[in-house]
Structure formats: structure tokens, C-alpha cells
Design a protein around this motif. Structure first.
Motif, PDB file in Angstrom:
ATOM      1  N   PRO A  29       0.933  -1.233   0.000  1.00 35.23           N
ATOM      2  CA  PRO A  29      -0.025   0.149   0.043  1.00 35.23           C
ATOM      3  C   PRO A  29       0.879   1.367   0.046  1.00 35.23           C
ATOM      4  N   GLN A  30       0.573   2.300  -0.795  1.00 35.11           N
ATOM      5  CA  GLN A  30       1.315   3.341  -0.964  1.00 35.11           C
ATOM      6  C   GLN A  30       0.522   4.785  -1.266  1.00 35.11           C
ATOM      7  N   TRP A  31       1.014   5.718  -0.938  1.00 37.71           N
ATOM      8  CA  TRP A  31       0.451   7.029  -1.384  1.00 37.71           C
ATOM      9  C   TRP A  31       0.054   7.432  -2.901  1.00 37.71           C
ATOM     10  N   PRO A  32      -0.664   7.535  -3.337  1.00 35.73           N
ATOM     11  CA  PRO A  32      -1.138   7.713  -4.962  1.00 35.73           C
ATOM     12  C   PRO A  32      -0.207   8.822  -5.614  1.00 35.73           C
ATOM     13  N   TRP A  33       0.375   8.419  -6.718  1.00 33.87           N
ATOM     14  CA  TRP A  33       1.291   9.140  -7.377  1.00 33.87           C
ATOM     15  C   TRP A  33       0.338  10.134  -8.379  1.00 33.87           C
ATOM     16  N   LEU A  34       0.044  11.261  -8.198  1.00 34.84           N
ATOM     17  CA  LEU A  34      -0.421  11.978  -9.397  1.00 34.84           C
ATOM     18  C   LEU A  34       0.285  13.116  -9.633  1.00 34.84           C
ATOM     19  N   ASP A  35       0.339  13.582 -10.993  1.00 33.05           N
ATOM     20  CA  ASP A  35       1.188  14.942 -11.216  1.00 33.05           C
ATOM     21  C   ASP A  35       2.543  14.753 -10.988  1.00 33.05           C
ATOM     22  N   ASP A  36       3.074  13.753 -11.151  1.00 38.63           N
ATOM     23  CA  ASP A  36       4.629  13.479 -10.855  1.00 38.63           C
ATOM     24  C   ASP A  36       4.937  13.637  -9.291  1.00 38.63           C
ATOM     25  N   ARG A  37       3.891  13.457  -8.474  1.00 38.43           N
ATOM     26  CA  ARG A  37       4.181  13.591  -7.125  1.00 38.43           C
ATOM     27  C   ARG A  37       3.199  12.818  -6.243  1.00 38.43           C
ATOM     28  N   PRO A  38       3.589  12.502  -5.045  1.00 38.94           N
ATOM     29  CA  PRO A  38       2.764  11.914  -4.133  1.00 38.94           C
ATOM     30  C   PRO A  38       1.314  12.692  -3.775  1.00 38.94           C
ATOM     31  N   LEU A  39      -0.140  12.159  -3.770  1.00 35.52           N
ATOM     32  CA  LEU A  39      -1.025  12.846  -3.434  1.00 35.52           C
ATOM     33  C   LEU A  39      -0.956  13.122  -2.045  1.00 35.52           C
ATOM     34  N   GLU A  40      -1.223  14.104  -1.450  1.00 34.58           N
ATOM     35  CA  GLU A  40      -1.176  14.393   0.011  1.00 34.58           C
ATOM     36  C   GLU A  40      -2.671  14.228   0.422  1.00 34.58           C
ATOM     37  N   GLY A  41      -2.794  13.570   1.750  1.00 35.31           N
ATOM     38  CA  GLY A  41      -4.081  13.435   2.759  1.00 35.31           C
ATOM     39  C   GLY A  41      -4.061  11.815   2.988  1.00 35.31           C
ATOM     40  N   ARG A  42      -5.066  11.416   3.142  1.00 30.42           N
ATOM     41  CA  ARG A  42      -5.385  10.040   3.844  1.00 30.42           C
ATOM     42  C   ARG A  42      -5.647   8.930   3.045  1.00 30.42           C
ATOM     43  N   LEU A  43      -5.642   9.097   1.773  1.00 29.45           N
ATOM     44  CA  LEU A  43      -5.994   8.051   0.826  1.00 29.45           C
ATOM     45  C   LEU A  43      -4.869   7.239   0.313  1.00 29.45           C
ATOM     46  N   TRP A  44      -5.071   5.762   0.450  1.00 31.89           N
ATOM     47  CA  TRP A  44      -4.009   4.849   0.179  1.00 31.89           C
ATOM     48  C   TRP A  44      -4.355   4.230  -1.088  1.00 31.89           C
ATOM     49  N   GLU A  45      -3.405   3.883  -1.856  1.00 30.83           N
ATOM     50  CA  GLU A  45      -3.447   2.899  -2.965  1.00 30.83           C
ATOM     51  C   GLU A  45      -3.242   1.679  -2.735  1.00 30.83           C
ATOM     52  N   PHE A  46      -3.768   0.442  -3.005  1.00 32.56           N
ATOM     53  CA  PHE A  46      -3.408  -0.968  -2.850  1.00 32.56           C
ATOM     54  C   PHE A  46      -3.502  -1.607  -4.162  1.00 32.56           C
ATOM     55  N   PRO A  47      -2.051  -1.891  -4.301  1.00 32.89           N
ATOM     56  CA  PRO A  47      -1.753  -2.532  -5.854  1.00 32.89           C
ATOM     57  C   PRO A  47      -2.020  -3.971  -5.577  1.00 32.89           C
ATOM     58  N   VAL A  48      -2.482  -4.650  -6.713  1.00 33.12           N
ATOM     59  CA  VAL A  48      -2.833  -5.998  -6.731  1.00 33.12           C
ATOM     60  C   VAL A  48      -1.599  -6.899  -6.896  1.00 33.12           C
TER      61      VAL A  48
ATOM     62  N   LEU B  73      -1.990   2.903   8.906  1.00 34.04           N
ATOM     63  CA  LEU B  73      -0.802   3.520   8.063  1.00 34.04           C
ATOM     64  C   LEU B  73      -0.998   5.080   8.254  1.00 34.04           C
ATOM     65  N   ASN B  74      -2.253   5.542   8.230  1.00 33.78           N
ATOM     66  CA  ASN B  74      -2.392   7.057   8.412  1.00 33.78           C
ATOM     67  C   ASN B  74      -2.047   7.387  10.025  1.00 33.78           C
ATOM     68  N   ARG B  75      -2.453   6.473  10.888  1.00 30.97           N
ATOM     69  CA  ARG B  75      -2.053   6.641  12.223  1.00 30.97           C
ATOM     70  C   ARG B  75      -0.498   6.594  12.434  1.00 30.97           C
ATOM     71  N   ARG B  76      -0.086   5.537  11.589  1.00 27.63           N
ATOM     72  CA  ARG B  76       1.635   5.384  11.730  1.00 27.63           C
ATOM     73  C   ARG B  76       2.328   6.680  11.116  1.00 27.63           C
ATOM     74  N   ALA B  77       1.598   7.309  10.036  1.00 26.57           N
ATOM     75  CA  ALA B  77       2.490   8.280   9.389  1.00 26.57           C
ATOM     76  C   ALA B  77       2.734   9.470  10.343  1.00 26.57           C
ATOM     77  N   LEU B  78       1.964   9.749  11.406  1.00 27.93           N
ATOM     78  CA  LEU B  78       1.973  10.755  12.354  1.00 27.93           C
ATOM     79  C   LEU B  78       3.200  10.699  13.361  1.00 27.93           C
ATOM     80  N   THR B  79       3.792   9.426  13.367  1.00 27.78           N
ATOM     81  CA  THR B  79       4.731   9.190  14.375  1.00 27.78           C
ATOM     82  C   THR B  79       6.029   9.919  14.015  1.00 27.78           C
ATOM     83  N   THR B  80       6.548  10.439  15.158  1.00 25.95           N
ATOM     84  CA  THR B  80       7.853  11.012  14.983  1.00 25.95           C
ATOM     85  C   THR B  80       8.759  10.264  15.883  1.00 25.95           C
ATOM     86  N   TRP B  81      10.074   9.713  15.194  1.00 29.96           N
ATOM     87  CA  TRP B  81      10.651   8.549  16.069  1.00 29.96           C
ATOM     88  C   TRP B  81      12.050   9.036  15.778  1.00 29.96           C
ATOM     89  N   ARG B  82      13.046   8.418  16.724  1.00 32.86           N
ATOM     90  CA  ARG B  82      14.630   8.633  16.452  1.00 32.86           C
ATOM     91  C   ARG B  82      15.122   7.421  17.104  1.00 32.86           C
TER      92      ARG B  82
END
Length: 591
Positions: free
Chosen positions: A411-430, A514-523
């Protein structure tokens, strides 16, 4: 007596030889330990951050999705640090394609010392193309002669090692694609001089490695990985990066699967009334099982091929609505296009957008009224999913959609106009099974049942072992061929899930994670040779997030931080949070 003396001397020689071999091996092992990279992040080397930004964006996006810490490093900065400091700062360096062909001799010298000190370097496609000293470093002589050729690892096992999903390679290890068979990739004419060839196209090396006694290595990949990702083939970039960073650099990372477990998403489509009776049978026989939640997408209207033909699923019919409610108690209900399957799919380009939006809205509204739940998953009929539909989905609260592009990937962020689409939508490749994906295609092309079942077994094992998320799709069919495969799939998934080796989850569940995980800051910082200092925070909670650390075979953590659970596998420690907390910090010690 002579026999005893002779035995004594022979035994002494063997003991002395064994001692010397052990001493040499220990010295070599210690050398490798000393040379193990101290850095925990990746350095993305570019000539200039503003030059060809889409290439940098492709690499950065995949690293973020896969959970690796990274920094963008302008080549001019290489000279600021000594090779040892550079190694301590970066556990791996990556020379991106398209922005590094003009390396200077001084830059090559810094990179060479970095590798000799135990650093891990990945060079892609035309990096260092115009610098003979760099060709000597990677052990491959490059020519500026691009061409399109195949990509073979020589065996399925090697393809799997390099992160290519079962179903994305054939019996000889050639990379394949849904609907295409063996795929061709852009290569440069090249000759391996001192490097070992790991993959090739029949004439030229595609993946090579050159190792140093210190443990340092240079991996060269003769494919413009970002270029292919930007053209809906994400898997090569993702597979190469994750394999290089886990099998060579062995960097800590934030696992991108719920609870750090491999996960399979099963997406079933119901296009028309032709699937109604088989859907009911799958429910009755328990093949749509609450213990194994699938994502089931429906085209809900009364028509299919054209308005008024009456061939649609017609979800508003009382008996069909009741069937949908039964399914909704066991699976996640999503929208399969807009209202009339074939008509929507094959007239979408010529249909005014307002009319097409009306079809989408009717399908969503119908399913929501039946289930009482918002529709948050989507699949495009015929795979026809233009950019405006993707944006419409993002605007209307959808968090996941299936895609025939980027086959076999995560699963990945959709790639539109040669860049990833911002937001909470995920693409699930088959993930396909070779050249085909759904059971109707496999049956039509006479793919043997045992081959399909074997693919399911390999795919689920791959997901479990690599702790990744993959998606498969078919229709809710119950004819003999499909029924046998779906029964095997159900039994296999139930066995692995009950053993705790694999999870089955809906698109919505994975996307929300994945949307919750994307909010994680870690070091993560190394403390000496046997410790890590960890800090992480997430405003929506850390529970279910997993960090991975390479400890080495036979090594364990001395003690676990409170509220964390550890699993050890193949030298890795997978540390999962099991408490309700929004932040945490702790020190890990290895023994």
C-alpha cells in the motif's frame, strides 16, 4: 608407542590448525563488527536538491512509507566529514539516478573510504557514469548506451530475497507483470569487472555487489528505479531499497504492517447479478469468514452493460439487500465503481464528469443506506481510474482503493502529477499470479489449480516472513475452479492467523493504521556497539506500532521497556508497543 607419538603429533597439528583458523575467523569477525555502520539513517545523495525533484521525491516517499529515517545530502557536503564520521552519521548512502552522473574524483575518494570503513553504498543506474574512478569502485564498467532489456535473478529464491513478491517473477527468476509476462526495464550497457553479478538481462549485469573485508559493500542497480515508479511500477524501487537497507545496512525501521505482522488483504468484487448466487454460497459455506475479514466491493445498480439492461446486482432488491447485510457482518463493504459496472468502466472517458460523479454518488449512497456504515473503500471497474476519480475519492472520505498498477507492491500514497497525493487516501496494488490476477483469468488461460494454490502458499509465506502487506483480488465466484482456490485460500489464512504468523485485514483497517503510523515521529541513536537510545511519539497513540532492530543471531535484549513486546527472528528484534501511550523513550541493551 610410535602410534601414540604419531597420534599425539597429528592431534597437536589439528589442534594448532584449528586454533589458528579460529583466531583468524575471530579477527575477521571482530573486524566486521568494528566496521558495522554506526549510523541509523540513510543519506540520499544528490547533486542538487532542486535538480530533478521528482526523482528525490520518489525515493523519499518510499523510505517514509517503509519506515526508514533519511536525510537529503548534497554531494558538496561529502567533503565536510571524514569517512569515519560519515559512517557514524549514515548507516547507508544512496546515489540516486539522474542527478549524480558527474561525480568528481574527490567525491569518489570520499565514498571509497566510506565503503572501506564498512559503509554500505547503493548506486543506481547512471550514478558516476562519467567518472572512471567510480566505475572502479563499483566494479562495473558503464557505457552511456541505454536500452530496454529483461531483469532476471536466475531463480525464484533470489528474486524473493531481493523483495520481489511471489507472482511477480517466473520460474527462471525473470521479473513479470500483470497482463504482460516478462517485463523490460531501462538499462545501460555495462560489464562487471570486479563485482559479483546478482541479476542480469542475459547480456549485461542488472544488480551487482562488490564487498570489502571490512564488511562494507557497494551495490549497483542498473535500472532507473524512480523513473519506473513514476510510470506505475513501484515494486523494483521498493524491493531494492528494503532489501539493501535490511540485508546489507541492517538499519532500524518502523515496520509498515499492523502490529509488525505480515498481512494479506483479500479484495472480492461483485460486478453484476451473475455473482449473486455464488456470493450467497460463499457466505453459507463460511468462505467469507468474520475471522478473516475480506474487503468486498459491489456495483450496486440494477444495470450492468448499458442503462436498462437489468443485468446489475440490484442491491436495493430486498433479498439482495439482506445478502449485503450478511456480508457486511463478516467483511468490509466497498464501492466497485459507479452504479453500472461495464457502462461506467468503458464510458468513463467520454462521460461528462458530472454524470460520472452522479453514478459514483448513487453507488456510495445505496451501499451506505443498506449497511448503515460509510463506504471507505473503492475499486475501479476494468481498472479504469482516472486522476479526477482518485481526487473525488480523497474528497469523499475514502481511505483505500485497489489498483492494477504498481503490481505486487505494498500500500502506498497515490502518485499523481508526478508527485504523491497528500491526504489520507492509500493505493492498494494487486499482486498477480504471473501474467494474470483474478481467478477468472487464471481459469480462462488454463493455469493449473496446483500452481495457483502454490502461489497462495508462497505469497502468504513471503508476507509472514518479510512482515509486509500485500493485496490479491478476484470475483466472488463459486464455480469449481474458483471454489477450490477460495477454499484453499481460506484454510491457509485461517491456519497462519491462528498460529500468529499472518494477519488478514481489510483495506480500511490497513489504511487507518498507515494513516496513524504516518503521524509518528521517532528517533533511534546507537549507544556504543551494543545499545540504542529510542524516542518516539504519536498524537493518536503508539499501541500496535513496531520498531525493528538488527541484533545479530543469538543476541537478545537484556530487558524490555515497560509495555513493549519483543519477537526475535533471523537476528532481528521486532519490538511492538502494547500500551496506551502517545510518547515513550528508553534505552535498549543487547546481549
Amino acid at each position: 608407542m610410535r602410534w601414540r607419538i604419531r597420534s599425539f603429533w597429528i592431534g597437536s597439528v589439528f589442534l594448532l590448525t584449528g586454533f589458528l583458523v579460529t583466531l583468524a575467523a575471530t579477527a575477521y569477525f571482530l573486524t566486521r563488527i568494528e566496521a558495522t555502520p554506526s549510523g541509523t539513517s540513510v543519506g540520499l545523495i544528490v547533486g542538487s536538491p532542486t535538480r530533478n525533484p521528482s526523482v528525490l521525491s520518489a525515493y523519499a516517499t518510499v523510505l517514509e512509507e517503509e519506515g526508514f529515517a533519511y536525510e537529503v545530502l548534497a554531494r558538496q557536503e561529502l567533503a565536510k566529514w571524514s569517512p569515519e564520521v560519515l559512517r557514524q552519521k549514515y548507516g547507508a548512502l544512496i546515489l540516486l539516478e539522474g542527478v549524480n552522473s558527474d561525480l568528481s574524483t574527490s567525491e569518489v575518494e570520499v565514498l571509497s573510504h566510506y565503503v572501506k570503513r564498512g559503509g554500505q553504498l547503493l548506486a543506481v543506474y547512471d550514478a558516476g557514469l562519467h567518472q572512471p574512478a567510480f566505475c572502479e569502485l563499483i566494479g562495473v564498467r558503464l557505457q552511456n548506451l541505454p536500452y530496454d532489456g529483461y531483469w532476471s535473478f536466475g531463480s525464484p529464491g533470489r528474486a524473493r530475497f531481493w523483495g520481489f513478491t511471489p507472482g511477480k517473477y517466473d520460474g527462471r527468476g525473470f521479473v513479470t507483470g500483470y497482463g504482460y509476462g516478462r517485463l523490460k526495464y531501462r538499462h545501460l550497457r555495462a560489464t562487471a569487472t570486479t563485482a559479483s553479478v546478482l541479476a542480469w538481462d542475459g547480456r549485461n549485469p542488472v544488480v551487482t555487489v562488490r564487498r570489502c573485508e571490512s564488511g562494507g559493500a557497494v551495490v549497483y542497480v542498473n535500472v532507473p528505479l524512480a523513473w519506473h515508479k513514476r510510470r506505475t511500477d513501484d515494486l523494483p524501487l521498493r524491493a531494492v531499497l528494503t532489501t539493501f537497507l535490511t540485508s546489507y545496512a541492517r538499519l532500524p525501521h518502523l515496520v509498515n504492517a499492523p502490529e509488525g505482522k505480515g498481512t494479506l488483504v483479500v479484495n472480492l468484487h461483485v460486478c453484476s447479478s451473475a455473482w449473486a448466487s455464488s456470493l450467497a454460497r460463499l457466505v453459507e459455506e463460511g468462505l467469507i469468514d468474520q475471522r478473516l475479514p475480506y474487503s468486498l466491493h459491489i456495483t450496486a445498480g440494477p444495470d450492468c452493460r448499458r442503462p436498462g439492461d437489468g443485468l446489475g446486482f440490484h442491491a436495493e432488491r430486498p433479498d439482495r439487500a439482506e445478502l449485503v447485510r450478511k456480508v457486511a457482518a463478516r467483511a468490509s463493504i466497498g464501492s466497485h465503481g459507479g452504479w453500472a459496472h461495464d457502462y461506467f468502466a468503458y464510458h468513463l472517458v467520454n462521460t461528462p464528469s458530472e454524470k460520472a460523479k452522479e453514478y459514483l454518488e448513487r453507488n456510495f449512497t445505496c451501499l451506505q443506506s443498506i449497511t448503515g456504515k460509510p463506504v471507505r473503500e473503492y475499486s475501479a471497474p476494468g481498472g479504469n481510474n482516472p486522476p479526477w476519480v482518485v481526487r473525488w475519492l480523497a474528497k469523499h472520505g475514502v481511505v483505500a482503493f485497489y489498483s492494477p498498477g504498481n503490481g505486487g507492491s505494498a500500500p502506498q500514497w497515490p502518485w499523481l502529477d508526478d508527485r504523491p497525493l497528500e491526504g489520507r487516501l492509500w493505493e492498494f496494488p494487486v499482486t498477480p499470479c504471473g501474467r494474470w490476477a483474478c481467478l477468472e483469468e487464471l481459469s480462462r488461460h488454463h493455469v493449473p489449480l496446483d500452481e495457483v494454490k502454490g502461489w497462495i502458499d508462497e505469497l502468504t509465506t513471503f508476507c509472514a516472513q518479510r512482515r509486509v502487506v500485500r493485496t490479491i483480488y478476484t470475483h466472488a465466484a463459486a464455480y469449481p475452479y474458483a471454489h477450490q482456490v477460495l477454499r484453499h485460500l481460506h484454510d491457509r489464512l485461517l491456519e497462519l492467523s491462528q498460529e500468529g504468523k499472518l494477519r488478514v485485514a481489510t483495506m480500511e483497517e490497513v489504511a487507518e493504521f498507515l494513516n496513524r503510523r504516518a503521524l509518528t515521529t521517532w528517533r533511534v541513536n546507537r549507544q556504543g556497539r551494543d545499545g540504542y537510545q529510542v524516542e518516539l511519539a504519536n498524537p493518536e497513540g503508539l499501541n500496535g506500532l513496531t520498531l525493528a532492530f538488527y541484533l545479530g543471531h543469538g543476541h537478545f535484549l537484556r530487558e524490555l521497556p515497560p509495555g513493549w513486546q519483543a519477537e526475535y527472528e533471523n537476528g532481528w528484534c521486532y519490538l511492538t508497543c502494547r500500551k496506551n501511550a502517545t510518547s515513550d523513550s528508553f534505552t535498549l541493551r543487547v546481549e
